[in-house]
Design a protein around this motif. Structure first.
Motif, PDB file in Angstrom:
ATOM      1  N   SER A   1       0.878  -1.045   0.074  1.00  0.00           N
ATOM      2  CA  SER A   1       0.175  -0.126  -0.005  1.00  0.00           C
ATOM      3  C   SER A   1       0.752   1.237   0.141  1.00  0.00           C
ATOM      4  CB  SER A   1      -0.732  -0.060   1.215  1.00  0.00           C
ATOM      5  OG  SER A   1      -0.311   0.267   2.193  1.00  0.00           O
ATOM      6  N   LEU A   2       2.095   1.227   0.554  1.00  0.00           N
ATOM      7  CA  LEU A   2       2.954   2.415   0.620  1.00  0.00           C
ATOM      8  C   LEU A   2       3.594   2.556  -0.778  1.00  0.00           C
ATOM      9  CD1 LEU A   2       4.532   1.742   4.212  1.00  0.00           C
ATOM     10  CD2 LEU A   2       3.326   3.690   3.471  1.00  0.00           C
ATOM     11  N   ALA A   3       3.659   1.244  -1.666  1.00  0.00           N
ATOM     12  CA  ALA A   3       4.354   1.580  -2.802  1.00  0.00           C
ATOM     13  C   ALA A   3       3.570   2.220  -3.819  1.00  0.00           C
ATOM     14  CB  ALA A   3       4.769   0.121  -3.339  1.00  0.00           C
ATOM     15  N   ILE A   4       2.235   2.176  -3.682  1.00  0.00           N
ATOM     16  CA  ILE A   4       1.313   2.854  -4.721  1.00  0.00           C
ATOM     17  C   ILE A   4       1.698   4.435  -5.037  1.00  0.00           C
ATOM     18  CG2 ILE A   4      -1.085   3.559  -5.295  1.00  0.00           C
ATOM     19  CD1 ILE A   4      -0.246   0.287  -5.084  1.00  0.00           C
ATOM     20  N   THR A   5       1.728   4.910  -4.001  1.00  0.00           N
ATOM     21  CA  THR A   5       2.051   6.629  -4.474  1.00  0.00           C
ATOM     22  C   THR A   5       3.251   7.005  -5.058  1.00  0.00           C
ATOM     23  OG1 THR A   5       0.670   7.105  -2.445  1.00  0.00           O
ATOM     24  CG2 THR A   5       1.868   8.907  -3.265  1.00  0.00           C
ATOM     25  N   PRO A   6       4.592   6.319  -4.589  1.00  0.00           N
ATOM     26  CA  PRO A   6       5.666   6.705  -5.199  1.00  0.00           C
ATOM     27  C   PRO A   6       5.508   5.839  -6.789  1.00  0.00           C
ATOM     28  CG  PRO A   6       6.312   5.490  -3.249  1.00  0.00           C
ATOM     29  CD  PRO A   6       4.730   5.713  -3.269  1.00  0.00           C
TER      30      PRO A   6
ATOM     31  N   VAL B   1      10.622  -0.307   3.653  1.00  0.00           N
ATOM     32  CA  VAL B   1       9.902   0.793   4.210  1.00  0.00           C
ATOM     33  C   VAL B   1      10.696   2.285   4.239  1.00  0.00           C
ATOM     34  CG1 VAL B   1       9.090   1.602   6.496  1.00  0.00           C
ATOM     35  CG2 VAL B   1       8.642  -0.895   5.942  1.00  0.00           C
ATOM     36  N   CYS B   2      12.056   2.186   4.338  1.00  0.00           N
ATOM     37  CA  CYS B   2      12.655   3.214   4.447  1.00  0.00           C
ATOM     38  C   CYS B   2      12.752   4.007   2.918  1.00  0.00           C
ATOM     39  CB  CYS B   2      14.182   2.925   4.682  1.00  0.00           C
ATOM     40  SG  CYS B   2      14.341   2.547   6.545  1.00  0.00           S
ATOM     41  N   ILE B   3      12.847   3.002   1.843  1.00  0.00           N
ATOM     42  CA  ILE B   3      12.622   3.372   0.381  1.00  0.00           C
ATOM     43  C   ILE B   3      11.429   4.139   0.114  1.00  0.00           C
ATOM     44  CG2 ILE B   3      12.704   2.800  -1.972  1.00  0.00           C
ATOM     45  CD1 ILE B   3      15.084   0.652  -0.900  1.00  0.00           C
ATOM     46  N   PHE B   4      10.388   3.395   0.556  1.00  0.00           N
ATOM     47  CA  PHE B   4       8.910   3.846   0.295  1.00  0.00           C
ATOM     48  C   PHE B   4       8.758   5.317   0.848  1.00  0.00           C
ATOM     49  CE2 PHE B   4       7.402  -0.688  -0.885  1.00  0.00           C
ATOM     50  CZ  PHE B   4       8.242  -0.546  -2.037  1.00  0.00           C
ATOM     51  N   LEU B   5       9.299   5.278   2.165  1.00  0.00           N
ATOM     52  CA  LEU B   5       8.841   6.521   2.741  1.00  0.00           C
ATOM     53  C   LEU B   5       9.745   7.829   2.463  1.00  0.00           C
ATOM     54  CD1 LEU B   5       7.951   5.358   6.487  1.00  0.00           C
ATOM     55  CD2 LEU B   5       6.696   5.770   4.684  1.00  0.00           C
ATOM     56  N   SER B   6      10.946   7.498   2.115  1.00  0.00           N
ATOM     57  CA  SER B   6      11.913   8.521   1.666  1.00  0.00           C
ATOM     58  C   SER B   6      11.630   9.175   0.222  1.00  0.00           C
ATOM     59  CB  SER B   6      13.472   7.939   1.463  1.00  0.00           C
ATOM     60  OG  SER B   6      13.332   6.928   0.594  1.00  0.00           O
TER      61      SER B   6
ATOM     62  N   GLY C   1       5.127   6.659 -12.858  1.00  0.00           N
ATOM     63  CA  GLY C   1       3.897   6.935 -13.977  1.00  0.00           C
ATOM     64  C   GLY C   1       2.750   5.852 -13.814  1.00  0.00           C
ATOM     65  N   VAL C   2       2.971   4.822 -13.145  1.00  0.00           N
ATOM     66  CA  VAL C   2       2.152   3.379 -13.012  1.00  0.00           C
ATOM     67  C   VAL C   2       1.084   3.891 -11.995  1.00  0.00           C
ATOM     68  CG1 VAL C   2       1.805   1.136 -12.549  1.00  0.00           C
ATOM     69  CG2 VAL C   2       3.926   2.179 -13.484  1.00  0.00           C
ATOM     70  N   ASP C   3      -0.326   4.000 -12.390  1.00  0.00           N
ATOM     71  CA  ASP C   3      -1.333   4.496 -11.738  1.00  0.00           C
ATOM     72  C   ASP C   3      -2.066   3.252 -11.045  1.00  0.00           C
ATOM     73  OD1 ASP C   3      -3.261   5.583 -10.229  1.00  0.00           O
ATOM     74  OD2 ASP C   3      -4.171   6.722 -11.880  1.00  0.00           O
ATOM     75  N   LEU C   4      -2.042   2.856  -9.904  1.00  0.00           N
ATOM     76  CA  LEU C   4      -2.424   1.626  -9.063  1.00  0.00           C
ATOM     77  C   LEU C   4      -3.516   2.261  -7.899  1.00  0.00           C
ATOM     78  CD1 LEU C   4       0.253  -0.887  -9.312  1.00  0.00           C
ATOM     79  CD2 LEU C   4      -1.771  -0.862 -10.796  1.00  0.00           C
ATOM     80  N   MET C   5      -3.675   3.584  -7.863  1.00  0.00           N
ATOM     81  CA  MET C   5      -4.149   4.175  -6.886  1.00  0.00           C
ATOM     82  C   MET C   5      -5.490   3.387  -6.543  1.00  0.00           C
ATOM     83  SD  MET C   5      -3.029   6.294  -5.323  1.00  0.00           S
ATOM     84  CE  MET C   5      -1.967   7.655  -5.745  1.00  0.00           C
ATOM     85  N   LEU C   6      -6.228   2.805  -7.542  1.00  0.00           N
ATOM     86  CA  LEU C   6      -7.494   2.174  -7.025  1.00  0.00           C
ATOM     87  C   LEU C   6      -7.213   0.885  -6.146  1.00  0.00           C
ATOM     88  CD1 LEU C   6     -10.433   1.811  -7.946  1.00  0.00           C
ATOM     89  CD2 LEU C   6      -9.670  -0.003  -9.681  1.00  0.00           C
ATOM     90  N   TRP C   7      -5.936   0.405  -6.109  1.00  0.00           N
ATOM     91  CA  TRP C   7      -5.742  -0.740  -5.386  1.00  0.00           C
ATOM     92  C   TRP C   7      -5.379  -0.292  -3.898  1.00  0.00           C
ATOM     93  CZ3 TRP C   7      -8.599  -3.563  -8.120  1.00  0.00           C
ATOM     94  CH2 TRP C   7      -8.139  -3.707  -9.295  1.00  0.00           C
ATOM     95  N   ARG C   8      -5.004   0.863  -3.714  1.00  0.00           N
ATOM     96  CA  ARG C   8      -4.522   1.219  -2.360  1.00  0.00           C
ATOM     97  C   ARG C   8      -5.452   1.115  -1.154  1.00  0.00           C
ATOM     98  NH1 ARG C   8      -2.345   7.510  -1.257  1.00  0.00           N
ATOM     99  NH2 ARG C   8      -4.584   7.434  -1.010  1.00  0.00           N
TER     100      ARG C   8
END
Lengths: 207, 317
Positions: free
Chosen positions: A66-71, A189-194, A77-84
């Motif tokens: 779920s944290l990977a969706i926004t980055p 987690v660190c990568i996705f948050l950074s 440019g991959v929009d998976l917002m629906l799955w968040r």
């Protein structure tokens, strides 16, 4: 948004919410598999701990996804917002199962032991705090509550960053020795948050 | 031969019904007295188990099956998961095997494993095994008293401790190829000499009448039933008598979590979990585990508490 959903409805006959529900149900498969195998006696001499650990791992995996969706959207440019939303709810569901197995199946709701656990044992405190964050986030993920919270929804759901950090620590210090997998997850987690710290020049940041 | 008496788990805990039946069949069909003699200790236990079986409901303490004993192991040399030792020990070669006994003794000696078994014989010892992780099993070991071996090498009067060393074979033990993330090898353990000489302390070379499986510590391991399982060092290669407390692997890694003594004690929690009760492996269900209160010295207090007179068990845990 609405244009996209109309077009996808035309394409396959499923509304976005239906698709979210289907994804959620699909990823309950590990739960169904474990339960079936456990009842059939195929999870080894201690099926309860097998489920405890497996559900905990799935909780942190879905939290990571779920944290990977926004980055993914911002930088790839991959929009998976629906799955968040379903991914977040799956993280919560597996965390709840994880806690159920600990509190009920393994500890028999022994309040004396549980109280000592959450007052004296850091790794369990980190785990409990993670769940206490995920709980209100899960409860406020319906359309109605999102609307009701308005501009407060976003800052509230940023608490998920804290949940991810707490869950990583919980996982890292849960073992008798250091295990590799928790460190891999913590690094992710660190990568996705950074990624969240990187600002895009053209989008002015609002307070 | 004197028979050492010690508290044994109830007869109902001993032999699973299928084994009992198969052994009875074996005895019935075996005209060979040799076979019958080899099986006799088990048939005696099985007879008792048969009486209990008739109750028609699961006894509160069922025996741990051989399958559970051999598929739920902590043996980090093969991996950290409970299923790893069974799954990843296929390459391990436990015969031929030599055990070196040396240090502060008058007659140091190197034994071949089969020579060791021939010289010291095989007794049946039914012990509860309490893991530091708060689970337990009931295991019928075969082995001999460590004290007998130590007497054979005549400890010198300065000897105070016994140090044990396990094996280093990364090519046969995948868990030893893990780098800095696990314990350091070889695994070592230690006992005070009086603990080592105690008649409850055995070197086990078999389980359920079978040669010790690799995942349980083939070919010879230590069993100290009043201490947490990790004291029971597996695949022993060397036993050394010394005058100082030897390093013990888990104690060296995390002295605040694993004491040198590691006596089973429900009143002294592990920093990360309660030791007040234990999960009984092989009982209960997926939805409700079986638990029992943990006993001081794992139920052997009457036999061993004298060893620790005047000691603060909270400090020397």
């Amino acid at each position: 948004m609405s244009g996209r959903s109309v077009s996808s409805r035309q394409k396959n006959g499923f509304t976005p919410v239906k698709r979210q529900v289907l994804l959620y149900l699909f990823f309950l498969a590990p739960f169904v598999f474990d339960l079936t195998a456990g009842v059939m006696g195929n999870l080894g001499p201690d099926p309860a701990h097998y489920c405890l650990h497996d559900f905990g791992r799935y909780a942190i995996r879905f939290l990571l996804l779920s944290l990977a969706i926004t980055p993914l959207k911002r930088f790839a440019g991959v929009d998976l917002m629906l799955w968040r939303r379903p991914l977040g709810l799956l993280a919560f569901t597996y965390a709840a199962l994880h806690i159920f197995f600990y509190v009920v199946v393994i500890r028999h709701v022994d309040t004396h032991v549980l109280w000592r656990d959450v007052t004296t044992r850091p790794f369990l405190i980190f785990g409990l705090l993670t769940f206490l964050i995920l709980l209100p986030l899960a409860l406020t993920s319906t359309r109605k509550t999102i609307k009701a919270l308005g501009r407060w929804w976003r800052p509230l759901h940023r608490l998920v960053y804290g949940a991810a950090i707490l869950a990583s620590i919980h996982y890292m210090i849960a073992f008798k020795t250091w295990h590799v997998q928790p460190f891999v997850y913590a690094a992710l987690v660190c990568i996705f948050l950074s990624f969240r710290l990187i600002r895009k020049g053209r989008t002015p940041r609002r307070a | 031969m004197t028979v050492y008496r010690y508290p044994r788990p109830a007869p109902s805990e001993i032999t699973p019904r299928h084994l009992f039946l198969s052994r009875r069949k074996m005895i019935a069909s075996a005209a060979m007295g040799v076979v019958a003699a080899g099986v006799s200790p088990y048939s005696a236990l099985a007879a008792e188990a048969g009486q209990i079986d008739g109750r028609g409901w699961p006894a509160p303490d069922k025996p741990t099956s051989l399958n559970d004993i051999t598929h739920y192991n902590n043996f980090y040399e093969f991996g950290t998961d409970k299923s790893d030792p069974e799954a990843l020990s296929g390459d391990f070669v436990s015969r031929p095997w030599r055990v070196q006994v040396d240090g502060l003794v008058d007659h140091p000696k190197v034994w071949d494993i089969d020579e060791l078994i021939r010289q010291f014989g095989q007794q049946d010892r039914l012990y509860r095994m309490r893991c530091v992780e708060a689970w337990s099993m009931v295991i019928p070991w075969n082995g001999f008293e460590l004290g007998a071996l130590l007497r054979a090498v005549s400890p010198k009067s300065e000897a105070r401790y016994v140090a044990f060393t396990s094996v280093v074979r990364p090519e046969q033990m995948p868990g030893q190829r893990g780098g800095a993330f696990s314990l350091t090898w070889p695994y070592t353990e230690g006992l005070r000499l009086d603990e080592a000489m105690h008649p409850l302390t055995i070197l086990a070379t078999g389980v359920y009448g079978q040669t010790m499986p690799a995942q349980n510590g083939a070919p010879v391991r230590l069993v100290v039933p009043w201490k947490y399982g990790f004291k029971g060092i597996k695949s022993i290669t060397r036993i050394t008598l010394t005058d100082r407390q030897p390093p013990a692997s888990w104690n060296v890694m995390a002295p605040n979590e694993y004491g040198f003594y590691a006596n089973v004690n429900p009143a002294v929690d592990h920093p990360r979990w309660s030791q007040a009760s234990e999960q009984i492996i092989g009982q209960g269900s997926l939805f409700y585990t079986a638990r029992k209160p943990t006993q001081l010295f794992n139920g052997y207090a009457e036999q061993v508490s004298g060893l620790y007179k005047g000691m603060d068990l909270n400090k020397d845990f």
